[in-house]
Structures are given as structure tokens and as C-alpha cells.
Design an enzyme around this catalytic site. Structure first.
Site, PDB file in Angstrom:
ATOM      1  CD  GLU A   1      -3.044  -0.759   0.174  1.00  0.00           C
ATOM      2  OE1 GLU A   1      -2.704  -0.825  -1.029  1.00  0.00           O
ATOM      3  OE2 GLU A   1      -4.196  -0.494   0.541  1.00  0.00           O
TER       4      GLU A   1
ATOM      5  CB  THR B   1      -3.924   9.151  -4.303  1.00  0.00           C
ATOM      6  OG1 THR B   1      -4.389   7.984  -4.962  1.00  0.00           O
ATOM      7  CG2 THR B   1      -3.807   8.852  -2.811  1.00  0.00           C
TER       8      THR B   1
END
Lengths: 307, 307
Positions: free
Chosen positions: B129, B182
């Protein structure tokens, strides 16, 4: 039934990570109240023993809460006399006003053959809290009326849940006889909090709720932290850090400010530990030559009791 | 065992009031992965079907997560080949990178005879991640590895709980083919939040945890609100308000942004309602002429599955 005698328990609001939403009901200490039907409509506070508090209905939290109930019923004929025997000291941070407000509405509701459920009584008791503190808060009256742990999920609309209580849980509370003014306890709060700390807080509160459902004392201990309010309010309570540390060293699962203080609570899982924590907490205030009361109490699962 | 074939599910992070702490595992969609023991030490990504993603181990989330596991074991001899069949679109907000990272560590752990528990695998998957988003977040990899609802109570130390899942719960997810960077999803967040909104949020999250333990769908619905992040991030998703409204009108218990979007989820308690919600959500993007995928899925209680 023409008369009812009640035990009205102390409560711990906030419980570390649950600022403004969590509350917890104690077995001890508590007030006693006697409520009698009367031929004079309305509420009369006929006697207050143990504390110097106003007898005038509109200036007394029990009176105001009781009137709120009668007003909701549009019942202008029923009358009640209330005697209050205070054992919970006002300003201690363990729900003194809540005990009186909740006791009044509980007792009157019983004498009227329960037109309201326990949850429905909460808004009336909150009117007493409003008189006492200027805020319509439910985090003491809810556990006093429902027992155990309670969650004020929302105020608008009012949505209150009763949560399960792990069986072995014991509370220790020390009340140092210091004054923390509600206005000061409010003034130190900040209107905004760092998002990161808020996330930590809601992670801990979510974990604490899970711990209550699963009887997981280790998890409960990991969650009993307050990143947001305790660092600000604890400066108003001389000795707080030392007392908290002594509780943790002596086996507390967690420790924090009860309500807005000055009382400090600790939770543990057996009575011997809870008593030891009480003794350890007391050491600090002995040293400071500050008077104090220590209460060791299991969790009161039913709330107000009929005696 | 020399080879293992896995189903690696999509996940919903945040789930409205649980920003940065809650996650939820889906039955559909999901990737497939084949992991084989190899004589070449380390991790080789030998095939990626369905998406254009890097094959170099250090640039691939599955590669990085797998290496983190081998490094922890100080195992410099074992080698694994990984084939990835992507069905979850990267950037969709339903845990595409998490599925690959979690799948890699799950599969390698199986082929090594499980030196690690499922929870112990989470930190390795988080390394994947970190490669994907620059943040060590666990709210997708935890539900992918543990199944059901998961709570990241704390990051330091890492403390993750598996929560119960009400049996009838069904998720509907619409993935509009819009790009939400993001960096933008991060940039709109504010570093501080009003204390009052934080209290509302933790009251709702505490209520939601209670709802999961008590199968209380009405309470769940009352708690599925996000006062803090959704108002900021939803402006990055054209049509969000209309899609959410259409879900609620059609019987959803709640609806919100999945992870940082652009996918939008809704929860309901039966499959017919969930399908109807999916159709209603789709109407908006049809009108906008934006391509979309709709997924209707029950909650995956076990997480990654061996096929």
C-alpha cells in the site's frame, strides 16, 4: 403507590475516549430521594439534607426536571413533594446534579404509573442538567436512568444506546476537594482538533465499544485513552498526572478525568486491585494536604433503584 | 504445496463514519492470483493480465509486499513466481492494490506452511500500500486478509480487530470511470476538524460498532454518516450527491464514498434492494455519459480464498 424511596447513583461521564458520548453508572456513592404525591399541584422540594442547595423548584435541578415531565404530559393537577438526601457532592464531576434530576423524573414517573419509558425520561432529566451547567447534556443522566454504559449517539435527534458491561469491571474514583469551575473546564477546550488526533480517538472509542461486547479487558485497557480533552483539562486538576500514573502502576486498565473533573476515575477488574488503586491515588492528595473521598464501586447495571 | 491459486477480494475502506479505521470485505469483484514456488530466490511477477501494471518486483505492490515478508523471515533462499489476473481496476477506490498486496503475502505464507497468522501478514501487505499510495494504510489490506468488517484501532502499535457482520447485509458499489487522484483526495482534507463534528463522528462510529454486534440494521442506518471527509471529497466525484440520494431513496441503509473514491457504495439488507440501488445509481452516470461498473455483493466474511 403514594410515596417512593429511591437510590440515585453517581455516574462517570466521558470515560476517556468517549468525550460527550459515553457514560457509566456506579453502585456507590449515591443520593437518596423520597418522592410523595401531594395535593398541591406541581413540584415542591421540601427537604435537602447533606448539601446547601436551593429549595425553590425553578432553581433546583430535581424541580426543573420534574416540571419538564409534568409539562410534557400537560398534567397541571398532579403534585409531588421531594426530599433529597445528598451523598454526592455538587461539583465533584460524578454526576451530582444528574442523580437528582434523574431521580426526580424516575420517581414521578413511577408514581404516575409509568407513562414514560426510561429512555423517554432522559430529555426531562436533561432540563435539570441545563439548569446546573447551561448545557443540555445527557452523558450523566442517561447512565443514571438506564444503568451500565450508555452511548449518546446523537443529540439531534436524541438517540441513546445501552451497552453491555463486562462482569468483572470495578471503578475507583477519587474526588479531591478542589474546585474546577465548569466555565474553566469549558474554556480550555479548543473548537477544533487535529484530524489525526480525532482519528486516534474514534479508533479507541470503536475499540472500547467492541471490548464491552466481547468482555475483552486487554482491549479495553488499550482503548482507555483520551488524546483530545484530557491533556487540556488535566492542567486544571493539580496532581492529576501523578494520580493517574499511580492508578496505572497499581493495575488499572485505564484512568482519566470523570466528567469535567476534579474527580479522577480508574477501571480495573477486581475489587482488591480497585482498593489498592484507591489507596495509591489517595497518597498524592495526602501529600498535597488536599481533602479527598475515595469510592470503590462495581458497575451499576440497572441505574436508579427503588428502595 | 508448490502452487496456490487465490481469489483476492475488493474492499471498501472508511465506510462513512469510520474514516481511516474501518474496512469491509466484498465477495465480488476480486482478482485471481497464482503463486508458485520457484528455484530463483525472491519474487518474480511473471504475468499480469487485465491491467497494465509494472512487472518489476520493486515497482509492483504484490512484489514489494512479498519481499517484506521474506525479509522479516530473513529468508533469502525461497523464491516465488506470481501471476496476477486483475478484475479490480486500479484507482477505483475499492482496494485494487490491497487485493494484490494481501494476495501475495497470503499465498506466500501458505506455501511456506504459515509462519505468520493472518493478522501478522497485515504489516507486509501495508508495504504494498505504501508503494501504491505513499501511505502505510491498513484499512483495505486488513479486511482483505481477515474478511468481514475490520477496525484499525491503532497504527502505533498496529492493533487491528475483526468485527462481526450482520448476516443480511449486502453492498452495492458503483465505479464511475472518472479519475480521482490520490493527491487531490488528500489535498482536500483539512488538518483540523471542528470538535463538534468530531464528536458527532465518534458517536456515529461507536453506534455502528454496536449495530454490528447486535444486528441492528436501523441503528446501522442511523450511524452511516460522515460529517468530516465526505463533504470535502465528494466534490471531486461528479454526480456523487445524486447517486447517494438515489441509493437512499431506493432503500439503502446508507451510502458514501468507497475509500477515497470515485467508487460510491451503499449498504442494504437484501439482494433485490441492492440490485435496485445499483440500477438507480447507474441512471446518473448514464445521463452524464460516464462509463461505470456496478457490483452487488454480499459481505465476504473470510477474506482471501484458496481456489
Amino acid at each position: 403507590m403514594k410515596e417512593i424511596k429511591l437510590f440515585c447513583p453517581a455516574t462517570i461521564a466521558n470515560v476517556s475516549c468517549g468525550f460527550d458520548v459515553l457514560g457509566l453508572c456506579l453502585e456507590q456513592p449515591g443520593d437518596e430521594m423520597i418522592i410523595k404525591k401531594s395535593f398541591t399541584p406541581g413540584i415542591q422540594i421540601t427537604k435537602i439534607i447533606g448539601q446547601d442547595l436551593p429549595l425553590e423548584t425553578e432553581k433546583n435541578v430535581a424541580g426543573v426536571a420534574g416540571l419538564a415531565l409534568l409539562n410534557e404530559l400537560k398534567d397541571f393537577k398532579s403534585g409531588f413533594e421531594i426530599e433529597i438526601y445528598k451523598n454526592i457532592k455538587p461539583g465533584s464531576g460524578i454526576g451530582s446534579s444528574a442523580a437528582s434530576a434523574a431521580g426526580a423524573v424516575f420517581g414521578i414517573n413511577q408514581l404516575l404509573n409509568q407513562p414514560f419509558s426510561a429512555k423517554e425520561l432522559i430529555p426531562f432529566a436533561m432540563q435539570g442538567e441545563f439548569l446546573a451547567s447551561g448545557a443540555l447534556h445527557a452523558d450523566n443522566v442517561a447512565p443514571a436512568l438506564l444503568g451500565g454504559f450508555t452511548l449518546v449517539r446523537s443529540y439531534e435527534p436524541l438517540d441513546i444506546l445501552k451497552l453491555p458491561v463486562p462482569n468483572q469491571l470495578i471503578a475507583t474514583v477519587i474526588h479531591p476537594q478542589l474546585e474546577v469551575k465548569t466555565a474553566d473546564a469549558r474554556a480550555v477546550l479548543k473548537h477544533t482538533v487535529p484530524l489525526k488526533k480525532a482519528i486516534t480517538q474514534w479508533g479507541n472509542l470503536a475499540g472500547l465499544i467492541s471490548a464491552l461486547y466481547t468482555n475483552d479487558y486487554d482491549l479495553l485497557a488499550r482503548c482507555l485513552h483520551d488524546e483530545i480533552v484530557e491533556p487540556l483539562r488535566s492542567v486544571l486538576i493539580p496532581g492529576f498526572n501523578e494520580v493517574k500514573e499511580s492508578a496505572l502502576v497499581n493495575g488499572a486498565l485505564g484512568s482519566g478525568i470523570s466528567g469535567s473533573g476534579p474527580s479522577i476515575f480508574a477501571l480495573s477488574k477486581d475489587k482488591i486491585t480497585a482498593q489498592k488503586i484507591g489507596d495509591a491515588m489517595a497518597t498524592t492528595y495526602k501529600k498535597f494536604e488536599v481533602d479527598y473521598d475515595v469510592h470503590v464501586s462495581s458497575i451499576n447495571k440497572e441505574g436508579i433503584k427503588i428502595l
